[in-house]
Every structure is written in structure tokens, then in C-alpha cells.
Design an enzyme around this catalytic site. Structure first.
Site, PDB file in Angstrom:
ATOM      1  N   ARG A  44      67.786  47.953  99.589  1.00 56.45           N
ATOM      2  CA  ARG A  44      67.219  49.224  99.141  1.00 56.45           C
ATOM      3  C   ARG A  44      67.972  49.811  97.939  1.00 56.45           C
ATOM      4  O   ARG A  44      68.116  51.020  97.816  1.00 56.45           O
ATOM      5  CB  ARG A  44      67.184  50.258 100.279  1.00 56.45           C
ATOM      6  CG  ARG A  44      66.277  49.862 101.428  1.00 56.45           C
ATOM      7  CD  ARG A  44      64.813  50.056 101.047  1.00 56.45           C
ATOM      8  NE  ARG A  44      63.929  49.650 102.135  1.00 56.45           N
ATOM      9  CZ  ARG A  44      63.356  50.494 102.975  1.00 56.45           C
ATOM     10  NH1 ARG A  44      63.548  51.791 102.848  1.00 56.45           N
ATOM     11  NH2 ARG A  44      62.572  50.052 103.910  1.00 56.45           N
ATOM     12  N   ARG A  48      64.975  55.539  96.347  1.00 54.71           N
ATOM     13  CA  ARG A  48      65.148  56.986  96.282  1.00 54.71           C
ATOM     14  C   ARG A  48      66.526  57.494  95.926  1.00 54.71           C
ATOM     15  O   ARG A  48      66.676  58.666  95.611  1.00 54.71           O
ATOM     16  CB  ARG A  48      64.681  57.621  97.599  1.00 54.71           C
ATOM     17  CG  ARG A  48      63.173  57.531  97.742  1.00 54.71           C
ATOM     18  CD  ARG A  48      62.740  57.854  99.139  1.00 54.71           C
ATOM     19  NE  ARG A  48      63.306  56.893 100.071  1.00 54.71           N
ATOM     20  CZ  ARG A  48      63.254  57.003 101.391  1.00 54.71           C
ATOM     21  NH1 ARG A  48      62.714  58.059 101.925  1.00 54.71           N
ATOM     22  NH2 ARG A  48      63.771  56.067 102.162  1.00 54.71           N
ATOM     23  N   ARG A  57      58.310  56.897  89.727  1.00 48.76           N
ATOM     24  CA  ARG A  57      57.353  56.934  90.830  1.00 48.76           C
ATOM     25  C   ARG A  57      56.499  58.212  90.857  1.00 48.76           C
ATOM     26  O   ARG A  57      55.499  58.265  91.582  1.00 48.76           O
ATOM     27  CB  ARG A  57      58.099  56.842  92.170  1.00 48.76           C
ATOM     28  CG  ARG A  57      58.326  55.448  92.730  1.00 48.76           C
ATOM     29  CD  ARG A  57      57.058  54.823  93.291  1.00 48.76           C
ATOM     30  NE  ARG A  57      56.251  55.716  94.105  1.00 48.76           N
ATOM     31  CZ  ARG A  57      56.494  56.053  95.357  1.00 48.76           C
ATOM     32  NH1 ARG A  57      57.523  55.538  95.974  1.00 48.76           N
ATOM     33  NH2 ARG A  57      55.707  56.886  96.012  1.00 48.76           N
ATOM     34  N   ASP A  93      57.152  45.936  99.407  1.00 52.91           N
ATOM     35  CA  ASP A  93      57.384  46.370 100.784  1.00 52.91           C
ATOM     36  C   ASP A  93      56.882  45.278 101.718  1.00 52.91           C
ATOM     37  O   ASP A  93      56.028  44.473 101.332  1.00 52.91           O
ATOM     38  CB  ASP A  93      56.681  47.691 101.089  1.00 52.91           C
ATOM     39  CG  ASP A  93      57.176  48.278 102.407  1.00 52.91           C
ATOM     40  OD1 ASP A  93      58.262  48.898 102.406  1.00 52.91           O
ATOM     41  OD2 ASP A  93      56.523  48.074 103.442  1.00 52.91           O
TER      42      ASP A  93
HETATM   43  O1  1CP Z   1      65.590  47.821  96.678  1.00 56.46           O
HETATM   44  C1  1CP Z   1      64.841  47.581  97.627  1.00 56.46           C
HETATM   45  O2  1CP Z   1      65.268  46.991  98.621  1.00 56.46           O
HETATM   46  C2  1CP Z   1      63.423  48.059  97.505  1.00 56.46           C
HETATM   47  C3  1CP Z   1      62.373  47.164  98.013  1.00 56.46           C
HETATM   48  C4  1CP Z   1      62.025  47.373  99.488  1.00 56.46           C
HETATM   49  C5  1CP Z   1      62.301  46.510 100.538  1.00 56.46           C
HETATM   50  C6  1CP Z   1      63.160  45.251 100.505  1.00 56.46           C
HETATM   51  C7  1CP Z   1      61.243  48.428 100.021  1.00 56.46           C
HETATM   52  C8  1CP Z   1      60.720  49.576  99.264  1.00 56.46           C
HETATM   53  N1  1CP Z   1      60.996  48.170 101.333  1.00 56.46           N
HETATM   54  C9  1CP Z   1      61.636  47.015 101.683  1.00 56.46           C
HETATM   55  C10 1CP Z   1      61.606  46.325 102.971  1.00 56.46           C
HETATM   56  C11 1CP Z   1      61.201  47.065 104.182  1.00 56.46           C
HETATM   57  N2  1CP Z   1      60.181  47.959 104.358  1.00 56.46           N
HETATM   58  C12 1CP Z   1      61.779  46.823 105.442  1.00 56.46           C
HETATM   59  C13 1CP Z   1      62.870  45.825 105.690  1.00 56.46           C
HETATM   60  C14 1CP Z   1      64.188  46.354 105.257  1.00 56.46           C
HETATM   61  C15 1CP Z   1      64.740  47.506 106.066  1.00 56.46           C
HETATM   62  O3  1CP Z   1      64.913  47.329 107.285  1.00 56.46           O
HETATM   63  O4  1CP Z   1      64.992  48.544 105.472  1.00 56.46           O
HETATM   64  C16 1CP Z   1      61.133  47.637 106.378  1.00 56.46           C
HETATM   65  C17 1CP Z   1      61.433  47.732 107.863  1.00 56.46           C
HETATM   66  C18 1CP Z   1      60.134  48.351 105.690  1.00 56.46           C
HETATM   67  C19 1CP Z   1      59.157  49.305 106.267  1.00 56.46           C
HETATM   68  C20 1CP Z   1      59.250  50.610 105.589  1.00 56.46           C
HETATM   69  N3  1CP Z   1      58.711  50.841 104.367  1.00 56.46           N
HETATM   70  C21 1CP Z   1      59.945  51.769 106.003  1.00 56.46           C
HETATM   71  C22 1CP Z   1      60.734  51.936 107.303  1.00 56.46           C
HETATM   72  C23 1CP Z   1      59.968  52.720 108.307  1.00 56.46           C
HETATM   73  C24 1CP Z   1      60.625  52.779 109.690  1.00 56.46           C
HETATM   74  O5  1CP Z   1      60.177  52.049 110.588  1.00 56.46           O
HETATM   75  O6  1CP Z   1      61.606  53.527 109.834  1.00 56.46           O
HETATM   76  C25 1CP Z   1      59.773  52.725 105.002  1.00 56.46           C
HETATM   77  C26 1CP Z   1      60.291  54.134 104.979  1.00 56.46           C
HETATM   78  C27 1CP Z   1      58.996  52.113 103.968  1.00 56.46           C
HETATM   79  C28 1CP Z   1      58.606  52.687 102.656  1.00 56.46           C
HETATM   80  C29 1CP Z   1      59.416  52.215 101.515  1.00 56.46           C
HETATM   81  N4  1CP Z   1      59.603  50.883 101.170  1.00 56.46           N
HETATM   82  C30 1CP Z   1      60.351  50.795 100.013  1.00 56.46           C
HETATM   83  C31 1CP Z   1      60.636  52.147  99.592  1.00 56.46           C
HETATM   84  C32 1CP Z   1      61.400  52.524  98.358  1.00 56.46           C
HETATM   85  C33 1CP Z   1      60.058  53.001 100.557  1.00 56.46           C
HETATM   86  C34 1CP Z   1      60.079  54.523 100.540  1.00 56.46           C
HETATM   87  C35 1CP Z   1      58.738  55.022 100.095  1.00 56.46           C
HETATM   88  C36 1CP Z   1      58.775  55.906  98.920  1.00 56.46           C
HETATM   89  O7  1CP Z   1      59.685  55.892  98.054  1.00 56.46           O
HETATM   90  O8  1CP Z   1      57.780  56.665  98.803  1.00 56.46           O
END
Ligand code: 1CP
Length: 366
Positions: A44, A48, A57, A93
């Protein structure tokens, strides 16, 4: 599943084949060779915590950003430019391939992935896999991903891009519940209550994730990471019986390409060797276990990645510095160590702290 030599099965213009990333610190450490500097990147790292991300964004929904190639490329590059990390992680994602297969899913700000419907019964799973076959993720459907990876890799030069996907259990944890959940109870109930439906769902998720990974690698990613973020909610027995076969199936989609495959989850102290054995070349370790203990549980056979406690990014610098040095010292017992956090960068992190951590890690002598 022994790993193949770097770049087997890749086009001659791929960065791992044409020499751009073949001897980068990241790939050397993933291959248990001595890197010219200690590699580090952060899960991540794009997102943010960065003001430039929030600016890019503004006004664009998360999935729309992921599917707009120049924007996805720009966001992927931002932390590489700012922090001097040793890899880019593709901005996308885990639900993006589901969206591209036509599944009704959106990402709600502050919540995460939310589906139009839950998939808890045999009939609901049947409809999902018949209406959205994994084969529908063909070259055309994956074009926004391929294009974004190409644009990113062209800018990254000798810094490798890591592609990623969500592992079948973690994807199923969202699909069955229909939204994020703390304990993944609905998914675990389906796993035990209707093993056949569970097998059908996770085999489908495995192929969807596998096709997503393969597209990223063929377009230029030099390594992949399979996130089974929520696997730590399972016992070893349940993991081996109900999850490992599907994770193995996902990684098989890229087994012929000769790129390092990293496998990561949280709370997985008991599962580390099992996660290696589904076909991982490198195991990602969260911060709930000491890294040298994790290496011991892996019999010292594979390189590891991790495991700075993300909470300490907000601690006074001397506390954080001591912790980083401790992680690096413990990682030295592994055949290779790529420094990372134990989970993602918290959104409240001061980006300057991340830059300082990178420079500290690069400065530590063996
Ligand atoms: O730098 C990076 O790593 C950005 C790329 C990235 C990756 C590798 C994003 C962007 N998401 C992910 C993987 C991801 N998404 C995982 C596996 C990694 C981890 O465990 O953190 C998981 C479980 C998700 C699912 C997800 N997507 C969540 C978690 C929800 C929960 O169950 O608590 C969330 C909040 C998202 C949204 C998301 N994905 C990525 C971003 C930057 C965001 C936030 C959304 C936004 O900025 O509006």
C-alpha cells in the site's frame, strides 16, 4: 513446484529478459542471490498516505482510477519517485479482475469492496460462475490492465514492477459476505457447510486471479505477489483442505513464466510452510511473528519479505529505527530478505517517515 530460471516463457522485450530488472536488488533477493543494496518496498505504498495520490484521485472513483491506464500508471510511479523504493506495486485492487469479468462490485470510500449481491448459496455461486466464466477475462477484457502495466514499466526502467492478485480465499471472503467482514464467518460457514459449492467458488476465483496475474506478467511485471490477507483466520487443517488447492491453482497460471512468486497473508504464523508449498518462491511475513522465527518455520529454504510493524511508523524515530534494525538483523538468517511492512501503510502515515525508513534500510551494512 520448483521455480523456473528467470524469464522462461516471457517475450524477449520483457524487463526480466532484456536485462533491465534481472539483476535488480529486488529480484536478486527474491532469488536468494546477494543484492547490491538491501531491497525495500511497502505494501500500500501507493495511496492515501501520499498528497499527490489524493490530488490525482480527486473526483475519480477507485475502480475507475484502476481502469484508466495513464492514471493507474501515474499512481503506481508516485511512491517510487518519492521514496526510492526498490519496486513499484501495480496500482489496482484485488476486486478489479472480478469487475472485468462483469461482476457487480464497487469500492466504497472508507469501507472497501461492496458487491451488488452476496454469494452464500449453491444457486448464488452457480449463477456467479456461469454468468461470469473465468475465460471471459480474455485479452480484450484485460486490455486496461495490460496497457497500464506497459505504461508503468516503460517509466520504471530498471526498477521492477510487482503484479498482484487476491488469493481465492480472500476473494471468497468478500464474495460470500458481499462486503468486508471482520471474521469472514459467512465464507467459513460455506466452506464447511457445502464443500462442493466452496470448491466451485474458489476454483473460479483461482482462475480469475490467475488470469489477472498472467496478464500483468506478460505485459512487463517482473514478480508477482499473491495476497491471501485473511488466510490467518483459518486453522492449518482447514487451510490445507479448503484453501491450498485453489491458491496452488492461481499460482500455476504463472508457473511457466519464470517470475518470482511471493505469497503473503496476515496472522499466518501457523501457515507459513503451507503457504510456501502452494508454489511460492518467497513468503511474506506479517508483524505478529519474529522474522527469524518465521525463517525457522520455513526451514530456511526460501527468501522472506517483511515485517516492520506498521504501527511503529507513528512512533518516535529512535523507536522506529531500533525496530527496523532489529527486523533487518533477524532477516539476515534467511537466504534472502526484502524489507517490507507486516501489512499495508496506514493512511495517516507521514510520507517523510517512509522515505527516511528507506534510506535507513539502504544504509545498513551487512
Ligand atoms: O500500493 C498499493 O499497494 C496499492 C495497490 C493496492 C493493493 C495491492 C490496493 C489499492 N489494494 C490492494 C490489495 C488489496 N485490496 C488487498 C490485499 C492487501 C491488503 O491486505 O491490504 C485487500 C484485502 C483489498 C481489499 C480492499 N480494497 C480493502 C480492504 C477492505 C477490508 O476488508 O478491510 C480496501 C479498503 C480497498 C480499497 C483500496 N484498494 C487500494 C486502495 C488505495 C484502496 C482505498 C480506496 C480509495 O483510496 O478510495
Amino acid at each position: 513446484m520448483p521455480s523456473l530460471p528467470d524469464g522462461t516463457g516471457l517475450p524477449s522485450t520483457h524487463p526480466l529478459v532484456d536485462g533491465r530488472t534481472a539483476t535488480s536488488p529486488l529480484i536478486d533477493a527474491y532469488r536468494a542471490r546477494t543484492p547490491r543494496r538491501r531491497p525495500v518496498w511497502f505494501m500500500r505504498q501507493a495511496g492515501r498516505s501520499l498528497p499527490e495520490y489524493r490530488e490525482s484521485r480527486a473526483g475519480t472513483a477507485m475502480l475507475e482510477a484502476c481502469l484508466t491506464p495513464p492514471l493507474a500508471a501515474e499512481i503506481t510511479l508516485q511512491p517510487v519517485r518519492r521514496h526510492d523504493v526498490d519496486a513499484g506495486i501495480f496500482f489496482s485492487d484485488i476486486v478489479v479482475p472480478l469487475k472485468l469479468a462483469g461482476v457487480d462490485v464497487r469500492i466504497e470510500p472508507g469501507v472497501g469492496p461492496v458487491f451488488g449481491t452476496a454469494h452464500r448459496t449453491a444457486a448464488e455461486v452457480d449463477r456467479l460462475v456461469t454468468e461470469h466464466p473465468a475465460e471471459s477475462l480474455d485479452e480484450d477484457a484485460l486490455a486496461p490492465i495490460t496497457e497500464a502495466v506497459r505504461l508503468t514499466v516503460a517509466e520504471l526502467g530498471s526498477t521492477p514492477l510487482i503484479g498482484f492478485a487476491g488469493a481465492p480465499f480472500t476473494l471468497a471472503a468478500y464474495l460470500v459476505e458481499g462486503r468486508p467482514s471482520r471474521d469472514h464467518l459467512a465464507a467459513r460457514a460455506l466452506m464447511h457447510g457445502d464443500p462442493q459449492t466452496w470448491a466451485r467458488l474458489t476454483a473460479w476465483a483461482a482462475d480469475v486471479a490467475g488470469r489477472f496475474l498472467r496478464a500483468q506478467v506478460l505485459a512487463g511485471a517482473s514478480a508477482v505477489q499473491l495476497f491471501d490477507s485473511w488466510a490467518g483466520s483459518l486453522s492449518l487443517d482447514n487451510y490445507l483442505r479448503s484453501v491450498a488447492p485453489a491458491s496452488h491453482r492461481t499460482l500455476s497460471h504463472v508457473a511457466d513464466l519464470g517470475v518470482p512468486r511471493v505469497h503473503f497473508g496476515t496472522g499466518t504464523g501457523e501457515l507459513l510452510a503451507a503457504m510456501r508449498d502452494v508454489g511460492a518462491d518467497v513468503v511474506g511475513v506479517d508483524d505478529r511473528i519474529a522474522l527469524d522465527e518465521a525463517v525457522r518455520r520455513l526451514d530456511g529454504r526460501v527468501p522472506v519479505q517483511g515485517n516492520i510493524d506498521p504501527a511503529l511508523l507513528a512512533a518516535p524515530w529512535p523507536v522506529l529505527e531500533a525496530h527496523v534494525r532489529d527486523v533487518v538483523a533477524r532477516g539476515a538468517v534467511a537466504p534472502g530478505h526484502v524489507v517490507n511492512l507486516g501489512h499495508g501503510v496506514p493512511p495517516t502515515t507521514d510520507p517523510d517517515v517512509l522515505t527516511r525508513v528507506v534510506s535507513l534500510i539502504h544504509s545498513i551494512e551487512d
